[in-house]
Design an enzyme around this catalytic site. Structure first.
Site, short mmCIF file in Angstrom:
data_model
loop_
_atom_site.label_atom_id
_atom_site.label_comp_id
_atom_site.label_asym_id
_atom_site.label_seq_id
_atom_site.Cartn_x
_atom_site.Cartn_y
_atom_site.Cartn_z
CG ASP A 169 -1.91 1.12 1.25
OD1 ASP A 169 -1.88 1.95 0.32
OD2 ASP A 169 -2.73 1.18 2.19
CG ASP A 188 -3.56 3.62 -3.12
OD1 ASP A 188 -4.48 2.87 -3.49
OD2 ASP A 188 -3.66 4.39 -2.15
CD GLU A 189 -5.33 -0.42 -0.73
OE1 GLU A 189 -5.47 -1.55 -0.21
OE2 GLU A 189 -6.16 0.49 -0.61
#
Length: 412
Positions: free
Chosen positions: A9, A105-106
């Site tokens: 993350d 973003d993960e």
């Protein structure tokens, strides 16, 4: 063999990318924010310096300024975020071919078979964090565990730039005291319902009778019980087998309310062009088109339509979206408008067809690929549709600056 799952993350992703392009912002409270003059005046993302003052995503800008008088607002640049998301994914794929995105973003990584090459899960997580920091200039937190749910809890457990490991031996001690809302898919409504039955922590959720959770939440109750007890067995999808996103959409809150007619067509074309361009950038096509309309009184509705054949061109998207808008009369001025491409698939799956309509769609795709090339070289506004000349103010909407990418759900 015990699985080894990582969840990476990237910390304060939007704000961190903006600080790369403006180094003078580092160490200062920063929020990525919409434009109040365009009626987008909320915080989209913030960094840790702003968070310390209580600034939260979704705050109106006046409130963020009140909480943190020194805060610096910067406009979003989604093309940059997409670029860094792709670069980060490439780093992840250096360690395994099982990488599953969960938003920009993960992502999850299954590194069970990588130990002989790169070391333990914790060692791989540390190497990945170091490469993201060194090669991309941003930081990431990585969770390591034996399933996806606990790996995600690990990446949230300690930030920024940290590795957290949850094993079968320590997860009860570390995770069960956490609030139930920390668990994947326990949202505000579910949390409120659980609290009525004195279920406040992950441990209390794990110790609750499955029948009670099932009666309260249906199948979701049994799923959450399994999550809390470490029984998640969902696999990490192999890279390239399916799109990393569920849908791609653009929405715009307009500088002025729109009346049905030419204004509506122009705005729909702008949105459809942006959605189609992003589909082509990711080599995707869609089978369903969805539109969302919000009136000036803030009443909103959504409609969707299944396409006859998958496509990735703006003309086909516009025809479907405009047809949905005209299904019933728009009887009030429109404040905001959105278009979303759903049911995505990879373009390689498109079969050549002798049917005229499909062949015309494929020719339109080729034409718009050529337009993409012109815009990459000379800028987006170097080539526009004739309808854009009817209203210079609306036609200058930046289609790269207000978009949404919807990740594939964990519950695919």
């Amino acid at each position: 063999m015990e699985r080894v799952i990582l969840h990476a993350d990237m910390n304060n992703f939007y704000a961190s990318v903006e600080c790369l392009y403006q180094p003078g912002l580092r160490g200062k409270p920063v929020a990525v924010a919409g434009d109040p003059e365009a009626r987008h005046g909320i915080v989209l993302a913030k960094n840790y310096e702003a968070k310390r003052f209580g600034v939260a995503t979704g705050n109106p800008l006046w409130l963020a300024k009140q909480l943190c008088p020194e805060i610096i607002f910067v406009p979003p640049h989604f093309d940059r975020y997409l670029k860094f998301s792709r670069l980060a994914r490439e780093l992840c794929e250096a360690y395994t071919d099982q990488v599953e995105s969960f938003g920009l973003d993960e992502c999850w990584l299954d590194v069970t078979g990588s130990a002989g090459l790169f070391g333990s899960g914790e060692q791989i997580a540390d190497k990945l964090r170091a490469r993201i920091r060194r090669e991309l200039g941003i930081t990431a937190s990585v969770g390591v565990s034996f399933n996806k749910v606990f790996a995600k809890l690990g990446s949230d457990y300690k930030k920024p730039d940290a590795t957290t490991v949850f094993t079968r031996e320590n997860y009860r001690e570390a995770l069960w005291p956490l609030p139930a809302s920390a668990l994947l898919y326990v949202g505000p409504a579910t949390e409120k319902l659980l609290k009525k039955y004195a279920i406040r922590t992950i441990g209390e959720l794990a110790g609750t009778e499955r029948k009670l959770l099932s009666s309260l939440l249906g199948k979701a109750g049994e799923m959450l019980w399994a999550f809390a007890n470490g029984l998640d067995v969902s696999p990490v999808t192999r890279s390239g087998l399916q799109p990393a996103v569920k849908s791609i959409g653009n929405s715009a809150t307009l500088p002025r309310d729109l009346l049905p007619g030419q204004d509506l067509k122009l705005t729909l074309y702008i949105l459809c062009e942006s959605v189609a361009e992003r589909l082509r950038e990711q080599n995707l096509q869609c089978s369903t088109v969805q539109v969302g309309v919000r009136y000036d009184n803030l009443f909103s509705f959504e409609r969707q339509k299944k396409l006859d054949a998958p496509l990735c061109n703006s003309r086909g998207l516009f025809e479907a979206a405009y047809g949905l808008c005209c299904r019933s009369p728009l009887n009030r001025p429109v404040r905001s408008l959105g278009v979303r491409a759903c049911q995505l698939s990879l373009c390689e799956n498109l079969q050549a067809s002798l049917y005229g309509e499909v062949r015309r769609s494929q020719r339109q795709d080729d034409l718009e690929h050529a337009v993409d090339g012109v815009r990459r070289r000379f800028g987006h506004f170097s080539i526009q549709r004739g309808i854009a000349l009817t209203d210079p103010a609306l036609s200058r909407l930046d289609p790269k600056n207000d978009h949404v990418i919807h990740p594939v759900s964990f519950l695919k």
